[in-house]
Scaffold this motif. Structure first.
Motif, PDB file in Angstrom:
ATOM      1  N   ALA A 198       0.829  -1.216   0.000  1.00  0.00           N
ATOM      2  CA  ALA A 198       0.000   0.000   0.000  1.00  0.00           C
ATOM      3  C   ALA A 198       0.858   1.259   0.000  1.00  0.00           C
ATOM      4  CB  ALA A 198      -0.911   0.001   1.213  1.00  0.00           C
ATOM      5  N   GLU A 199       2.112   1.140   0.471  1.00  0.00           N
ATOM      6  CA  GLU A 199       2.991   2.321   0.549  1.00  0.00           C
ATOM      7  C   GLU A 199       3.407   2.832  -0.834  1.00  0.00           C
ATOM      8  OE1 GLU A 199       3.799   4.100   3.164  1.00  0.00           O
ATOM      9  OE2 GLU A 199       2.705   2.812   4.541  1.00  0.00           O
ATOM     10  N   MET A 200       3.144   2.012  -1.873  1.00  0.00           N
ATOM     11  CA  MET A 200       3.515   2.448  -3.225  1.00  0.00           C
ATOM     12  C   MET A 200       2.826   3.767  -3.580  1.00  0.00           C
ATOM     13  SD  MET A 200       2.915   0.565  -6.839  1.00  0.00           S
ATOM     14  CE  MET A 200       1.242   1.125  -7.011  1.00  0.00           C
ATOM     15  N   TRP A 201       1.570   3.915  -3.168  1.00  0.00           N
ATOM     16  CA  TRP A 201       0.821   5.130  -3.498  1.00  0.00           C
ATOM     17  C   TRP A 201       1.445   6.345  -2.810  1.00  0.00           C
ATOM     18  CZ3 TRP A 201      -1.806   4.271  -7.551  1.00  0.00           C
ATOM     19  CH2 TRP A 201      -2.374   3.015  -7.760  1.00  0.00           C
ATOM     20  N   MET A 202       1.858   6.138  -1.540  1.00  0.00           N
ATOM     21  CA  MET A 202       2.460   7.257  -0.824  1.00  0.00           C
ATOM     22  C   MET A 202       3.847   7.583  -1.386  1.00  0.00           C
ATOM     23  SD  MET A 202       0.383   8.585   1.038  1.00  0.00           S
ATOM     24  CE  MET A 202       1.009   9.677   2.260  1.00  0.00           C
ATOM     25  N   PHE A 203       4.574   6.538  -1.800  1.00  0.00           N
ATOM     26  CA  PHE A 203       5.882   6.775  -2.433  1.00  0.00           C
ATOM     27  C   PHE A 203       5.710   7.635  -3.681  1.00  0.00           C
ATOM     28  CE2 PHE A 203       8.403   4.972  -6.025  1.00  0.00           C
ATOM     29  CZ  PHE A 203       9.566   5.683  -5.786  1.00  0.00           C
ATOM     30  N   LEU A 204       4.769   7.225  -4.539  1.00  0.00           N
ATOM     31  CA  LEU A 204       4.525   7.992  -5.773  1.00  0.00           C
ATOM     32  C   LEU A 204       4.038   9.407  -5.447  1.00  0.00           C
ATOM     33  CD1 LEU A 204       2.821   5.330  -8.065  1.00  0.00           C
ATOM     34  CD2 LEU A 204       5.063   6.357  -8.357  1.00  0.00           C
ATOM     35  N   SER A 205       3.176   9.491  -4.433  1.00  0.00           N
ATOM     36  CA  SER A 205       2.625  10.790  -4.058  1.00  0.00           C
ATOM     37  C   SER A 205       3.731  11.740  -3.594  1.00  0.00           C
ATOM     38  CB  SER A 205       1.594  10.590  -2.953  1.00  0.00           C
ATOM     39  OG  SER A 205       1.212  11.814  -2.425  1.00  0.00           O
ATOM     40  N   PHE A 206       4.606  11.250  -2.704  1.00  0.00           N
ATOM     41  CA  PHE A 206       5.683  12.108  -2.197  1.00  0.00           C
ATOM     42  C   PHE A 206       6.685  12.461  -3.294  1.00  0.00           C
ATOM     43  CE2 PHE A 206       4.509  10.769   2.193  1.00  0.00           C
ATOM     44  CZ  PHE A 206       4.343  12.044   2.689  1.00  0.00           C
ATOM     45  N   LEU A 207       6.974  11.483  -4.158  1.00  0.00           N
ATOM     46  CA  LEU A 207       7.940  11.753  -5.236  1.00  0.00           C
ATOM     47  C   LEU A 207       7.391  12.815  -6.197  1.00  0.00           C
ATOM     48  CD1 LEU A 207      10.703  10.826  -6.372  1.00  0.00           C
ATOM     49  CD2 LEU A 207       9.453   9.260  -7.827  1.00  0.00           C
ATOM     50  N   ILE A 208       6.153  12.594  -6.650  1.00  0.00           N
ATOM     51  CA  ILE A 208       5.549  13.549  -7.594  1.00  0.00           C
ATOM     52  C   ILE A 208       5.338  14.909  -6.910  1.00  0.00           C
ATOM     53  CG2 ILE A 208       3.496  14.015  -8.998  1.00  0.00           C
ATOM     54  CD1 ILE A 208       3.277  10.988  -9.413  1.00  0.00           C
ATOM     55  N   GLY A 209       4.907  14.873  -5.637  1.00  0.00           N
ATOM     56  CA  GLY A 209       4.708  16.119  -4.884  1.00  0.00           C
ATOM     57  C   GLY A 209       6.010  16.887  -4.713  1.00  0.00           C
ATOM     58  N   GLY A 210       7.080  16.171  -4.425  1.00  0.00           N
ATOM     59  CA  GLY A 210       8.394  16.803  -4.262  1.00  0.00           C
ATOM     60  C   GLY A 210       8.854  17.459  -5.547  1.00  0.00           C
ATOM     61  N   ILE A 211       8.723  16.701  -6.663  1.00  0.00           N
ATOM     62  CA  ILE A 211       9.122  17.253  -7.967  1.00  0.00           C
ATOM     63  C   ILE A 211       8.255  18.478  -8.298  1.00  0.00           C
ATOM     64  CG2 ILE A 211       9.191  16.763 -10.447  1.00  0.00           C
ATOM     65  CD1 ILE A 211       9.834  13.827  -9.650  1.00  0.00           C
ATOM     66  N   ALA A 212       6.954  18.365  -8.002  1.00  0.00           N
ATOM     67  CA  ALA A 212       6.028  19.472  -8.286  1.00  0.00           C
ATOM     68  C   ALA A 212       6.432  20.737  -7.528  1.00  0.00           C
ATOM     69  CB  ALA A 212       4.612  19.062  -7.907  1.00  0.00           C
ATOM     70  N   LEU A 213       6.749  20.569  -6.246  1.00  0.00           N
ATOM     71  CA  LEU A 213       7.125  21.750  -5.450  1.00  0.00           C
ATOM     72  C   LEU A 213       8.444  22.353  -5.937  1.00  0.00           C
ATOM     73  CD1 LEU A 213       6.033  20.599  -1.909  1.00  0.00           C
ATOM     74  CD2 LEU A 213       5.295  22.667  -3.059  1.00  0.00           C
ATOM     75  N   LEU A 214       9.382  21.488  -6.319  1.00  0.00           N
ATOM     76  CA  LEU A 214      10.654  22.011  -6.848  1.00  0.00           C
ATOM     77  C   LEU A 214      10.418  22.786  -8.147  1.00  0.00           C
ATOM     78  CD1 LEU A 214      13.070  19.014  -6.169  1.00  0.00           C
ATOM     79  CD2 LEU A 214      13.052  21.216  -5.023  1.00  0.00           C
ATOM     80  N   LEU A 215       9.543  22.235  -9.020  1.00  0.00           N
ATOM     81  CA  LEU A 215       9.228  22.937 -10.272  1.00  0.00           C
ATOM     82  C   LEU A 215       8.553  24.281  -9.999  1.00  0.00           C
ATOM     83  CD1 LEU A 215       7.909  20.092 -12.616  1.00  0.00           C
ATOM     84  CD2 LEU A 215      10.014  21.377 -12.856  1.00  0.00           C
ATOM     85  N   CYS A 216       7.611  24.278  -9.018  1.00  0.00           N
ATOM     86  CA  CYS A 216       6.920  25.529  -8.681  1.00  0.00           C
ATOM     87  C   CYS A 216       7.916  26.563  -8.144  1.00  0.00           C
ATOM     88  CB  CYS A 216       5.842  25.266  -7.627  1.00  0.00           C
ATOM     89  SG  CYS A 216       4.366  24.535  -8.314  1.00  0.00           S
ATOM     90  N   GLY A 217       8.794  26.119  -7.252  1.00  0.00           N
ATOM     91  CA  GLY A 217       9.806  27.029  -6.700  1.00  0.00           C
ATOM     92  C   GLY A 217      10.689  27.613  -7.785  1.00  0.00           C
TER      93      GLY A 217
END
Lengths: 131, 104
Positions: free
Chosen positions: B41-60
């Motif tokens: 089940a942690e796969m979803w959270m892994f993907l979520s944190f990875l995509i979220g991290g990349i998204a925030l870096l792109l926004c910054g």
């Protein structure tokens, strides 16, 4: 068609940004409801997550409403939304960082793992005294 | 009043999104290890944190570009970053819905 005709800043600020803020607010609201139900079911670990998601939901929905009003009327509300986000976002993110640090270094499982590896030092009082 | 106000807020958002983005990427490593240790089940959270991290870096990075010059590239970075951010929140929501359904 030139990109100037598309008015990228206009599309971003008047269409895309409010839509993103609204969708993110709704998704955070769903997370807040689910974590609230999980917390009420007896799992205490979801309490701080619920607070974090609730803060994020309030911030995003407040920003969305202020933005919608600002599009038609005064822009002064945008400052209110900015202040709310300035306070709320560090709280929500801070709780998540606190949870991460607590789960990674201070949870029972983490302490057991470290003690199994021999990284935990014995307290001085428990050491055998030399005769 | 508005100009100095935003002059303080924009750098704050820029720095905060980069710091939180890095933190999310760091946390995705934890979730990756949890996922590989048979917690599927942690796969979803892994993907979520990875995509979220990349998204925030792109926004910054997008905000940083826009603070120098109003360019299409900066807006595109923000478009992609915010889109990915919503996707990441959606994945996390899916994870919590799954957790709720399993406990039900």
């Amino acid at each position: 068609m030139s990109l100037v005709i598309l008015d990228i800043p206009g599309v971003f600020f008047q269409g895309f940004l409010p839509a993103v803020v609204m969708i993110a607010g709704i998704l955070f609201a769903i997370q807040a409801v689910i974590t609230f139900l999980l917390w009420r079911k007896g799992d205490q670990s979801f309490y701080l997550k619920f607070v974090s998601f609730l803060t994020a939901t309030i911030c995003l929905l407040c920003a969305f409403v202020s933005y919608l009003i600002a599009l038609s009327e005064s822009e002064a509300l945008l400052n209110v939304a900015a202040v709310v986000m300035l306070i709320g976002v560090p709280i929500a993110a801070g709780i998540q960082i606190y949870l991460y640090i607590r789960d990674t270094w201070f949870s029972d499982a983490a302490i057991e793992k470290r003690s199994a590896k021999g990284k935990l030092k014995e307290p001085k009082g428990l050491k055998e005294e030399k005769i | 009043m508005a100009a100095p106000f935003y002059a303080y807020i924009v750098p704050f958002i820029q720095v905060a999104s980069i710091i939180i983005g890095l933190f999310f990427c760091l946390r995705s490593i934890n979730k990756y290890h949890a996922w590989r240790n048979d917690e599927n089940a942690e796969m979803w959270m892994f993907l979520s944190f990875l995509i979220g991290g990349i998204a925030l870096l792109l926004c910054g990075y997008g905000i940083m570009v826009l603070s120098f010059i109003e360019s299409i590239g900066g807006f595109l970075l923000l478009f992609v970053g915010l889109g990915l951010g919503v996707a990441a929140i959606g994945l996390a929501t899916f994870y919590y819905i799954n957790t709720w359904r399993q406990l039900k």
